[in-house]
Design an enzyme around this catalytic site. Structure first.
Site, PDB file in Angstrom:
ATOM      1  N   CYS A 262     -55.799  40.172  34.913  1.00 12.84           N
ATOM      2  CA  CYS A 262     -57.101  40.424  34.297  1.00 12.84           C
ATOM      3  C   CYS A 262     -58.263  39.948  35.159  1.00 12.84           C
ATOM      4  CB  CYS A 262     -57.202  39.716  32.955  1.00 12.84           C
ATOM      5  SG  CYS A 262     -55.900  40.137  31.822  1.00 12.84           S
TER       6      CYS A 262
ATOM      7  N   ARG B 241     -56.873  43.182  41.742  1.00 17.48           N
ATOM      8  CA  ARG B 241     -56.062  42.178  41.054  1.00 17.48           C
ATOM      9  C   ARG B 241     -54.950  42.815  40.226  1.00 17.48           C
ATOM     10  NH1 ARG B 241     -58.608  37.133  40.456  1.00 17.48           N
ATOM     11  NH2 ARG B 241     -57.642  36.767  38.437  1.00 17.48           N
TER      12      ARG B 241
ATOM     13  N   TRP C 249     -54.734  43.364  32.276  1.00 14.52           N
ATOM     14  CA  TRP C 249     -53.340  43.565  32.658  1.00 14.52           C
ATOM     15  C   TRP C 249     -52.531  43.149  31.438  1.00 14.52           C
ATOM     16  CZ3 TRP C 249     -48.784  40.710  33.499  1.00 14.52           C
ATOM     17  CH2 TRP C 249     -47.836  41.309  34.334  1.00 14.52           C
TER      18      TRP C 249
ATOM     19  N   ASN D 102     -58.904  35.974  30.386  1.00 16.08           N
ATOM     20  CA  ASN D 102     -57.779  36.086  31.318  1.00 16.08           C
ATOM     21  C   ASN D 102     -56.872  34.902  31.035  1.00 16.08           C
ATOM     22  OD1 ASN D 102     -56.025  36.292  33.475  1.00 16.08           O
ATOM     23  ND2 ASN D 102     -57.513  35.568  35.000  1.00 16.08           N
ATOM     24  N   GLY D 103     -55.572  35.163  30.838  1.00 14.39           N
ATOM     25  CA  GLY D 103     -54.646  34.079  30.547  1.00 14.39           C
ATOM     26  C   GLY D 103     -53.800  34.446  29.339  1.00 14.39           C
TER      27      GLY D 103
ATOM     28  N   GLU E 139     -38.634  41.645  53.343  1.00 18.03           N
ATOM     29  CA  GLU E 139     -40.059  41.954  53.190  1.00 18.03           C
ATOM     30  C   GLU E 139     -40.296  43.461  53.298  1.00 18.03           C
ATOM     31  OE1 GLU E 139     -42.503  40.443  52.057  1.00 18.03           O
ATOM     32  OE2 GLU E 139     -44.252  41.525  52.796  1.00 18.03           O
TER      33      GLU E 139
ATOM     34  N   LYS F  40     -41.938  45.784  50.383  1.00 11.00           N
ATOM     35  CA  LYS F  40     -43.126  46.623  50.589  1.00 11.00           C
ATOM     36  C   LYS F  40     -42.879  48.041  50.106  1.00 11.00           C
ATOM     37  CE  LYS F  40     -45.539  44.286  50.965  1.00 11.00           C
ATOM     38  NZ  LYS F  40     -45.785  42.890  51.123  1.00 11.00           N
TER      39      LYS F  40
ATOM     40  N   GLU G 266     -42.668  48.238  46.306  1.00  7.30           N
ATOM     41  CA  GLU G 266     -43.954  48.010  45.646  1.00  7.30           C
ATOM     42  C   GLU G 266     -44.844  49.235  45.660  1.00  7.30           C
ATOM     43  OE1 GLU G 266     -45.853  43.764  46.231  1.00  7.30           O
ATOM     44  OE2 GLU G 266     -45.128  44.560  48.113  1.00  7.30           O
TER      45      GLU G 266
ATOM     46  N   HIS H 174     -19.696  43.544  52.131  1.00  5.16           N
ATOM     47  CA  HIS H 174     -19.163  42.891  50.927  1.00  5.16           C
ATOM     48  C   HIS H 174     -19.695  43.511  49.642  1.00  5.16           C
ATOM     49  CE1 HIS H 174     -17.274  39.954  53.489  1.00  5.16           C
ATOM     50  NE2 HIS H 174     -18.428  39.751  54.093  1.00  5.16           N
TER      51      HIS H 174
ATOM     52  N   LYS I 202     -52.412  41.523  41.782  1.00  2.06           N
ATOM     53  CA  LYS I 202     -52.604  40.779  43.031  1.00  2.06           C
ATOM     54  C   LYS I 202     -52.462  39.290  42.789  1.00  2.06           C
ATOM     55  CE  LYS I 202     -53.835  40.639  47.376  1.00  2.06           C
ATOM     56  NZ  LYS I 202     -52.778  41.070  48.323  1.00  2.06           N
TER      57      LYS I 202
HETATM   58  C1  F6R Z   1     -46.253  41.432  47.455  1.00  5.61           C
HETATM   59  C2  F6R Z   1     -47.076  40.329  47.030  1.00  5.61           C
HETATM   60  C3  F6R Z   1     -46.498  39.424  45.998  1.00  5.61           C
HETATM   61  C4  F6R Z   1     -47.100  38.027  46.130  1.00  5.61           C
HETATM   62  C5  F6R Z   1     -46.641  37.143  44.964  1.00  5.61           C
HETATM   63  C6  F6R Z   1     -47.157  35.744  45.116  1.00  5.61           C
HETATM   64  O1  F6R Z   1     -46.872  42.209  48.421  1.00  5.61           O
HETATM   65  O2  F6R Z   1     -48.180  40.168  47.459  1.00  5.61           O
HETATM   66  O3  F6R Z   1     -45.109  39.387  46.055  1.00  5.61           O
HETATM   67  O4  F6R Z   1     -46.715  37.460  47.338  1.00  5.61           O
HETATM   68  O5  F6R Z   1     -47.090  37.683  43.761  1.00  5.61           O
HETATM   69  O6  F6R Z   1     -48.545  35.752  45.249  1.00  5.61           O
HETATM   70  P1  F6R Z   1     -49.302  34.594  45.983  1.00  5.61           P
HETATM   71  O7  F6R Z   1     -48.927  34.640  47.420  1.00  5.61           O
HETATM   72  O8  F6R Z   1     -50.748  34.899  45.762  1.00  5.61           O
HETATM   73  O9  F6R Z   1     -48.871  33.326  45.327  1.00  5.61           O
END
Ligand code: F6R
Length: 615
Positions: A2, A27, A75, A101-102, A487, A491, A494, A510, A610
């Site tokens: 949010c 976000r 959100w 937010n929360g 990673e 990506k 996501e 395995h 985010k």
């Molecule tokens: C993926 C991504 C997330 C964040 C995770 C933790 O691209 O960005 O997996 O890494 O939500 O977020 P932070 O780093 O802000 O604690």
């Protein structure tokens, strides 16, 4: 998650509020709304499910005339992402509106009590209880909106950042913070609040970061009065200076923020190195740990989530190899509830969080701090909660990352962790100054190595074709590059919604090998390192089952070129531990091309946020 924006001043509020919501889109959210206090003494609001641009369109025909208002991107946590559940939420009279937010953890009990007292609810949200609680408190608040909000939030359990307006308190916005981020600012005769500094960067470089338990009253003349839980004024609230230009959060000619942020990686790393590397080796002045304290560290916990957790896996290798200190990596969400946490007298915990606001990471840090460990935050956001609640900080300085999927913060965090590992090794004597300098010289080569990869993005564009018919994919790598595989798979999942499974290459036989069939895309990170031959054998095993290989390989590796359908070439690297920082750039670009080919919005993937500010 949010996003909150609030404005009060002499100008029309709606344009700033809507622009602010657009800058907070990164976000992650699924509905939006705005409420303005009209000159007619009433509140006027517009809400919608979906994107901010839908809200903007609806606002064109709405009567949003007024110089004070609040706005929100939601959100969904409690209740579906519908127009009714979108914020702002009003009280029974329709004269009070709140955004939040929360999570209000005790909202069911509060709602039942409020309903029993005759309050009528419109939404399924936890937030709406706040509007009704303010309504009750306002009756006894003698016109003091912050006092009413203080009483209302006194009933809440959970986390919140709240902004509240009341038609009977013209031009005022009351805000409160407990556990969810909120910043406020005064600039040019107006007052502002927002979930983070991005919407405010266009109006000021000086913002106040509210602490948990603090409130603020924003006035139409630009006054910002901060107070604490007991109502006492806070004369010197925490301030941060925004160290980047508002244009850093604009596209600047790129097709999307992901493309822009991928391209910004060399400069981000150069900035970081320039700040911390000198003749004396590595200097990290904000660690706030003495040389003796660092030298005494006998165990390191690295705690993070998602992409930042992948950073921790590489950091573990760096710390153990260079500083010879044992490291435990843990997902924050797991760490919070683990029974077997062993903290020594000299345990140091490093939390890695690009946003600095991830609820799980913050909870884990609070737990280990209570157990006696010092906490250091590696973060990209100045003034974030992670920074303020930690003993020391390593600010990665990658600049604002708007695309939800992390790219430049990921590589900059890896470099920041390399600097930390070298600083630790310097302090405990595991490396001599000359050795530290030599490793720094290797790090200094990374920006140009990434530039070489960026110049080869055509290889990624072509390789994206291998995913055209795919419904799944496999990512493999060994050693530090098993993390590159994790990673890369994260990506692509996501942003393209294509399933991807990541495994250490040797583990494939395995289980995951059963997935393979003709044309199945397998991305193999196989640089010319000490385990390259073993990984080549795994490529053969994949080929024997008809898989289509996309290899990330070092320039000149003819053998891999013969085996793979597509090769994403990386330049030679001086140290195999640093390869992940360069190799991953291909996998970022590849994921973007696959996502674009599948018609996905690469910057705002569905369901993701985010800044994950709820547990
Ligand atoms: C993926 C991504 C997330 C964040 C995770 C933790 O691209 O960005 O997996 O890494 O939500 O977020 P932070 O780093 O802000 O604690």
């Amino acid at each position: 998650m949010c996003g909150i924006v609030a404005y009060t001043g002499q100008d029309q509020a709606a344009p700033f509020l809507l622009k602010g919501l657009a800058t907070l889109e990164y976000r992650g959210y699924d509905s939006a709304g705005v409420e303005v206090m009209g000159a007619d003494g009433a509140l006027h609001g517009v809400k919608c499910a979906g994107k901010v641009k839908v809200l903007v369109d609806r606002c064109r025909t709405a009567n949003l005339v007024g110089t004070c208002g609040i706005a929100h991107t939601r959100w969904a946590t409690h209740g579906a992402p519908t127009e009714t559940n979108a914020h702002p939420h009003r009280d029974c009279s329709g004269r009070i509106a709140v955004v939040h937010n929360g999570i209000v953890e005790n909202f069911r009990e509060l709602r039942a009590e409020l309903e029993a007292r005759g309050h009528a609810f419109e939404s399924e949200t936890d937030t709406e209880v706040i509007a009704h609680l303010v309504e009750e408190a306002w009756a006894d608040a003698a016109g003091d909106l912050v006092a009413a909000l203080r009483v209302a939030t006194g009933h809440l359990q959970g986390s919140w950042a709240v902004a509240c307006i009341c038609a009977d308190a013209p031009g005022q916005v009351a805000v409160a913070r407990n556990g969810s981020p909120l910043v406020v600012a005064s600039a040019g005769g107006a007052a502002y609040a927002a979930s983070d500094i991005t919407p405010l960067a266009s109006v000021t470089s000086n913002v106040i970061t509210l602490e948990n338990g603090q409130f603020a009253l924003l006035g139409p003349d630009g006054t910002v009065a901060v107070s604490d839980e007991a109502g006492a004024p806070v004369d010197e609230p925490s301030r941060v200076t925004i160290d980047w230009d508002a244009s850093a959060a604009t596209l600047g000619g790129f097709a999307d923020f992901m493309a822009k942020e991928i391209a910004e990686q060399p400069e981000a790393i150069e900035r970081l190195l320039a700040q911390h590397v000198g003749d004396g080796g590595v200097a990290l002045d904000k660690l706030r740990l003495t040389n003796d304290e660092l030298a005494a560290v006998d165990k390191v916990y690295l705690i993070a989530c998602g992409t930042s957790y992948h950073v921790s896996l590489i950091a573990r290798t760096m710390i153990q190899t260079w500083a010879k200190v044992p490291v435990v990596c843990d997902y924050a969400s797991e760490f919070i509830y683990e029974q077997d946490v062993l903290v020594t007298d000299n345990t140091l915990c490093v939390i890695i969080s690009q946003s600095g606001e991830t609820a799980d990471t913050l909870a884990a840090a609070r737990r280990i701090r209570k157990m006696g460990a010092k906490v250091l935050a590696v973060t990209n956001v100045l003034g974030s909660t992670a920074e303020r609640e930690s003993d020391g900080v390593l600010y990665v300085q990658a600049g604002p990352e708007v695309c939800v999927a992390s790219t430049k913060a990921y590589t900059a965090q890896m470099v920041a962790c390399a600097l930390f590992a070298l600083r630790l090794a310097q302090a405990n004597g595991a490396l001599g100054l000359d050795e530290v300098r030599a490793h720094c010289a290797d790090l200094a080569l990374i920006p140009d190595k990434i530039r070489e990869v960026l110049a080869r993005e055509e290889q990624d564009r072509l390789a994206a074709n291998a995913f055209r018919e795919a419904s799944s994919s496999l990512y493999l790598g060994r050693g530090v590059n098993s993390t590159t595989a994790y990673e890369g798979a994260l990506k692509i999942k996501e942003i393209s919604y294509l399933h991807a499974e990541a495994y250490p290459a040797g583990e494939m036989k395995h289980g995951p090998i059963a997935l393979l069939e003709k044309g199945f895309p397998v991305v193999v990170v196989v640089p010319s390192d000490s385990v390259r031959d073993k990984t080549v054998s795994n490529i053969q095993e994949c080929l024997a089952r008809g898989a289509s290989i996309i290899a990330v390989a070092t320039d000149g590796d003819e053998k891999v070129a013969q085996l793979a359908k597509h090769v994403l070439w990386i330049p030679e690297m001086p140290d195999e531990m640093l390869v992940p920082i360069v190799a991953v750039v291909h996998l970022q670009i590849l994921a973007r091309y696959v996502a674009l080919a599948r018609g996905c919005d690469v910057d705002k993937p569905r369901n993701l946020a985010k800044s994950v500010t709820v547990e």
